[in-house]
Design a protein around this motif. Structure first.
Motif, PDB file in Angstrom:
ATOM      1  N   HIS A  96      -4.794  40.629  66.647  1.00 52.94           N
ATOM      2  CA  HIS A  96      -5.690  41.515  67.413  1.00 52.94           C
ATOM      3  C   HIS A  96      -6.606  40.710  68.326  1.00 52.94           C
ATOM      4  O   HIS A  96      -7.165  41.237  69.272  1.00 52.94           O
ATOM      5  CB  HIS A  96      -6.516  42.406  66.465  1.00 52.94           C
ATOM      6  N   GLN A 101      -2.570  42.443  74.737  1.00 46.39           N
ATOM      7  CA  GLN A 101      -2.480  43.716  74.013  1.00 46.39           C
ATOM      8  C   GLN A 101      -1.909  44.780  74.946  1.00 46.39           C
ATOM      9  O   GLN A 101      -2.113  44.700  76.141  1.00 46.39           O
ATOM     10  CB  GLN A 101      -3.864  44.131  73.502  1.00 46.39           C
ATOM     11  N   GLY A 134      -2.688  48.500  69.262  1.00 42.31           N
ATOM     12  CA  GLY A 134      -3.793  48.108  70.129  1.00 42.31           C
ATOM     13  C   GLY A 134      -3.924  48.899  71.412  1.00 42.31           C
ATOM     14  O   GLY A 134      -4.567  48.433  72.354  1.00 42.31           O
ATOM     15  N   THR A 301      -8.080  49.571  65.040  1.00 43.89           N
ATOM     16  CA  THR A 301      -6.997  49.409  66.021  1.00 43.89           C
ATOM     17  C   THR A 301      -5.974  50.483  65.710  1.00 43.89           C
ATOM     18  O   THR A 301      -5.625  50.666  64.550  1.00 43.89           O
ATOM     19  CB  THR A 301      -6.278  48.043  65.838  1.00 43.89           C
TER      20      THR A 301
END
Ligand code: HAM
Length: 426
Positions: A96, A101, A134, A301
């Motif tokens: 993350h 992303q 994400g 997320t």
């Protein structure tokens, strides 16, 4: 006493394994075009991951997991699905934190569920799945749906139906949950024992019950679509809009609830309408999930994904009569007779294999006629013949099994000759 494979498992033998390789290759290529990269996670995980990830109230966790204590006294479980492991890995490896992303992964591998085996339902099965983590953009929901459908269409399947629903966000689900409890509570005693528990733990699960499917209260149960708040409704509308833009057809089923606890917003299944597909018509399923990354210790997320078993994909291909372009022939079979010829044939086989040509030979000391028979049975395109005379004259006889033509080639030229015949002179 002979030992058989455990119930609900299968051997994939040559003849079938080529089909598996073919569909796996096609799926990997599809993922390349959609820019999903492969992730491989362990086949067993800490049991707690699935209890938390898949959800304590699901059939999977309550009844279907292969859970055992390892020699160190830890409880581990053979993975029943891929999403929880992917999310665990995403958190553990701090993906993350990467600037790239959303994170887009695919996986192919065996999963294990202790279910009652029937056609399309095994205890060990292979799932192909994807997860995009994400992003809260409804366009990525549409991308996942498109990839899911393409994974069947590109194999040549056409009797497909995309069934779509929205489970809304937490607020919408809470409102719907309360409505479900109000609706089913007066019928509590008429529901199966499992549903009585579900009504308290996760009333959405009641809608998915196979035993109570025909209870009159099912047909009049409150629809989630009437409880979506503005954000959830707009989200769902956008997903549908993007599907329309791509010309992807779908039908809405407000009773579509998935068998896992982690979904919200988009939930979907792809069904096969092919005649002879079997009693289970679901090919694959998936949806959006929000709390899962936090559940395993990561930052808030969300993700969306889907999974399908390759067993059901292959069943659908069979039901629709799709022939996969699989080449089961053999480039060359070497027939040799005599000790010297045998030695030369070992050398020639090695040389040709290194040159990229597929070669097999006899290893049972068969007579020449029997070796020819084997070559025929194996579908050899060319038979290369070596006897004492050929060895003496430093030549080899090449028979084209399609035209029946036979040619004598100097042994030194055999590699070039075969390359010209088989690889178009590359
Ligand atoms: P699922 O609906 O439990 O979802 O399983 C997805 C697919 O796996 C099914 O549609 C079916 O093709 C196959 N499958 C499941 N159980 C069996 C079985 N016993 N035998 C043969 N095939 C089976 C999931 O597993 C989610 N992880 C999907 C997902 C990914 N959601 C978000 N991301």
């Amino acid at each position: 006493m002979s030992i058989n494979a455990p119930r609900g498992t299968q051997d994939i033998l040559p003849g079938a394994s080529e089909k598996w390789q073919y569909v796996e290759k096609k799926l990997v290529d599809l993922c390349r075009r959609y820019h999903y990269k492969e992730i491989r996670t362990p086949i067993f995980e800490h049991t707690e991951l699935f209890q938390r990830g898949v959800g304590d109230s699901t059939d999977i966790v309550q009844k279907e997991m292969y859970t055992f204590e390892d020699r160190g006294g830890r409880s581990v479980t053979l993975r029943p699905e891929g999403t929880a492991s992917v999310v665990r890995s995403f958190v553990q490896n701090k993906i993350h934190g990467s600037p790239n992303q959303p994170t887009k992964y695919f996986y192919i591998g065996p999963m294990f569920r202790y279910e009652r085996p029937q056609q399309g339902r095994q205890r060990q099965f292979v799932q192909f799945g994807i997860e995009a983590l994400g992003s809260d953009d409804p366009a990525i929901d549409a991308e996942v749906l498109a990839l899911a459908l393409d994974s069947y269409r590109e194999m040549g399947l056409s009797s497909l139906r995309l069934v779509l629903n929205s489970l809304g966000d937490l607020e919408s689900r809470e409102a719907h949950r309360n409505a479900l409890i109000r609706h089913f509570d007066p019928h509590r005693d008429e529901l199966c024992a499992d549903c009585q528990v579900r009504l308290d733990q996760n009333p959405l699960r009641v809608l998915d019950c196979k035993k109570d499917r025909d209870h009159p209260a099912m047909a009049t149960a409150p629809s989630i679509l009437d409880y979506l708040n503005t954000y959830s409704k707009e989200y769902f509308d956008k997903v549908k809009e993007y599907l329309d833009v791509m010309g992807i057809e779908y039908e809405i089923d407000p009773n579509l609830v998935r068998g896992l606890d982690y979904y919200n917003h988009t939930a979907f299944e792809i069904m096969s309408d092919a005649e002879g597909f079997g009693a289970i018509t679901t090919l694959s399923g998936g949806g959006r999930y929000t709390g899962l990354v936090e559940e395993v210790g990561g930052p808030a997320t969300s993700g969306i994904g889907f999974a399908m078993s390759l067993e059901r994909l292959l069943m659908a291909l069979e039901a629709e009569g799709v022939e996969l372009p699989i080449d089961e022939e053999l480039d060359c079979y070497l027939v040799a007779l005599g000790e010297e010829a045998e030695k030369v044939s070992v050398r020639v086989a090695y040389q040709l294999r290194k040159a990229g040509i597929q070669v097999d030979k006899d290893y049972l000391g068969k007579k020449m006629k029997a070796q020819f028979k084997t070559a025929d049975r194996l579908g050899a395109k060319h038979v290369l013949i070596l006897g004492d005379r050929e060895v003496e004259e430093n030549v080899i006889n090449v028979k084209d099994m399609v035209s029946g033509e036979q040619k004598e080639i100097p042994l030194d030229d055999i590699e070039t000759y075969m390359k010209n015949q088989l690889l178009g002179g590359e």
